[in-house]
Design an enzyme around this catalytic site. Structure first.
Site, short mmCIF file in Angstrom:
data_model
loop_
_atom_site.label_atom_id
_atom_site.label_comp_id
_atom_site.label_asym_id
_atom_site.label_seq_id
_atom_site.Cartn_x
_atom_site.Cartn_y
_atom_site.Cartn_z
N VAL A 26 0.86 -1.18 0.00
CA VAL A 26 0.00 0.00 0.00
C VAL A 26 0.90 1.23 0.00
O VAL A 26 1.65 1.45 0.95
CB VAL A 26 -0.93 0.03 1.23
CG1 VAL A 26 -1.79 1.27 1.21
CG2 VAL A 26 -1.80 -1.23 1.25
N CYS A 27 0.84 2.01 -1.08
CA CYS A 27 1.71 3.17 -1.22
C CYS A 27 1.04 4.43 -0.69
O CYS A 27 0.14 4.98 -1.31
CB CYS A 27 2.09 3.35 -2.69
SG CYS A 27 3.16 2.05 -3.31
N LEU A 28 1.50 4.86 0.48
CA LEU A 28 1.00 6.09 1.10
C LEU A 28 2.18 6.81 1.75
O LEU A 28 3.01 6.17 2.40
CB LEU A 28 -0.05 5.78 2.16
CG LEU A 28 -1.47 5.42 1.71
CD1 LEU A 28 -2.30 5.00 2.91
CD2 LEU A 28 -2.13 6.59 0.99
#
Length: 447
Positions: A92-94
């Site tokens: 999950v890219c955050l």
């Protein structure tokens, strides 16, 4: 430090579980507070609408000084990238997780927590997720416009197929043809590196099974409407278009088959209805054995009967075939409202595993109401702390039915036609009131 982190995680879990947010759910094993599972229900008016997306959170001892590790579990066994920022391998890219470079001030801080991460992930599930990919925010070329449309179409299809249908078929142990399988198959969305997520991967931990079953009944008509919309936009057998940012091992490949999805949705609905009816038979057996649940439900039934008598309320309850697992509630419409003069029969079915499995409630008398699905399933919520109190469910159903000024909330769309009229123009609201009144009048005529 370790005790402080456990205290912080426990408090955040408790606060979220008390929250009435209908689109987020969190839980953990009692012995393992650092490993949390979370469910995000896709937002309305997006291709993710009412999908069930599961995530695993692993908190280290430095929390909240450092962010937790977050892994997407709904990936079709590592084969489906549901968003430019949610990879098929579960990444999950955050920026707040440190998995993506963001602007100054967007990095993690101790003031953030589980809820802020979930809301950030949920915000990725937008009406046009194509624009989440850096470099494509201002895409205006004709090819980009087509890609955006194609991307929305395939996310809508896979949201229904993977996050809803595959999940429910696994829960119900049925195949794509609707027939019961000899044994439950491993849900593909859980093949994402589980050994690194759970210490005891040999024991399945399915905390959202009952929730997803009940929400499927809420959103069934919306799933069918989404399938119909897909049928009108793309032909069955058409291959998914690959997006410029999708790589060979991080993509969403496949082909459209909305006709099959429709059949599988109907099979799931049928299986859920049969499961609910099966509880009555199981209940009679449990009653004969004087199980703890049977005794508890009988005691609560007696208390509710006395409660209505003391209040001199017009409503009443009785047991169907003397079975404490099936209650019949007779509800009289509230005077001086659009429900005035109505008489409704409501069936409450309890599982022998109550309260782990919450009751399934259905209006057997037809009513046109924005909080009641076409099949009679009511949309309501009860406090987590009162899950074992039957009266709280009855009160919640009546409150939802009688609420005079409900807030606009698309998470409660269980009857799309009624909801649209209720929240439409003044003429729409008049039409809604007329149809509600007509159903109330017919409730007496059909006795």
């Amino acid at each position: 430090m370790a005790d402080q982190s456990v205290f912080r995680i426990t408090k955040e879990l408790s606060d979220l579980q008390k929250n009435s947010d209908l689109s987020l759910a969190v839980t953990c094993r009692d012995i393992d507070v650092r490993n949390v599972k979370a469910l995000i229900i896709g937002p309305h008016e997006t291709p993710y609408a009412y999908g069930f997306f599961e995530f695993a959170f692993k908190f280290n001892k430095d929390y909240p000084r450092k962010s937790p590790n977050v892994t997407a579990l709904t990936t079709n066994g590592g084969r489906c990238r549901f968003n430019p920022n949610i990879y098929s391998n579960g990444r999950v890219c955050l920026s707040i997780l440190g998995t993506w470079r963001g602007e100054r001030g967007e990095e993690w801080s101790a003031a953030q927590g589980l809820e802020s991460i979930l809301l950030s992930i949920q915000s990725l599930m937008s009406a046009n997720p194509y624009e989440n990919e850096p470099g494509f925010e201002d895409a205006n070329e004709p090819s980009d416009k087509k890609n955006q449309k194609d991307y929305i179409q395939k996310i809508r299809h896979e949201t229904i197929r993977i996050s809803v249908i595959q999940r429910l078929e696994e829960y119900l142990s049925i195949g794509a043809d609707g027939n019961v399988t000899t044994q439950g198959t491993s849900r593909e969305g859980y093949e994402t590196d589980l050994d690194t997520i759970e210490d005891d991967a040999a024991v399945p931990f399915e905390p959202f099974k009952d929730l997803c079953k009940r929400r499927f009944l809420w959103y069934y008509e919306s799933y069918l409407a989404s399938v119909q919309k897909g049928k009108e936009e793309v032909k069955d057998g058409t291959l998914f278009a690959r997006m410029p940012f999708e790589g060979s091992s991080n993509t969403m490949d496949g082909k459209f088959n909305y006709s099959e999805l429709e059949k599988r949705l109907r099979n799931i609905k049928k299986a859920l209805d049969e499961e609910t009816e099966g509880w009555a038979t199981e209940g009679l057996s449990a009653k004969a054995k004087e199980s703890t649940v049977a005794v508890n439900l009988q005691r609560q039934y007696d208390q509710v009967v006395e409660h209505f008598k003391k209040l001199e309320a017009p409503h009443s309850v009785e047991l169907e075939d003397q079975n404490p697992f099936v209650w019949i509630l007779t509800y009289f419409g509230k005077p001086m409202t659009n429900l005035d003069g109505g008489l409704f029969r409501i069936r409450l079915c309890f599982s022998p595993r109550f309260p782990e499995e919450q009751p399934r409630i259905r209006f057997e008398t037809r009513i046109f109401h924005h909080r009641i699905a076409a099949d009679g399933t009511p949309c309501f919520s009860t406090p987590q702390s009162r899950r074992d109190d039957v009266r709280s469910y009855i009160d919640a159903v009546i409150d939802a039915l009688e609420e005079e000024q409900p807030p606009y909330d698309p998470r409660t769309i269980v009857n799309p036609e009624a909801f649209k009229l209720y929240w439409g123009s003044s003429e729409d609201r008049k039409m809604y009131n007329r149809r509600l009144r007509r159903s109330v009048q017919q409730s007496m005529e059909n006795l």
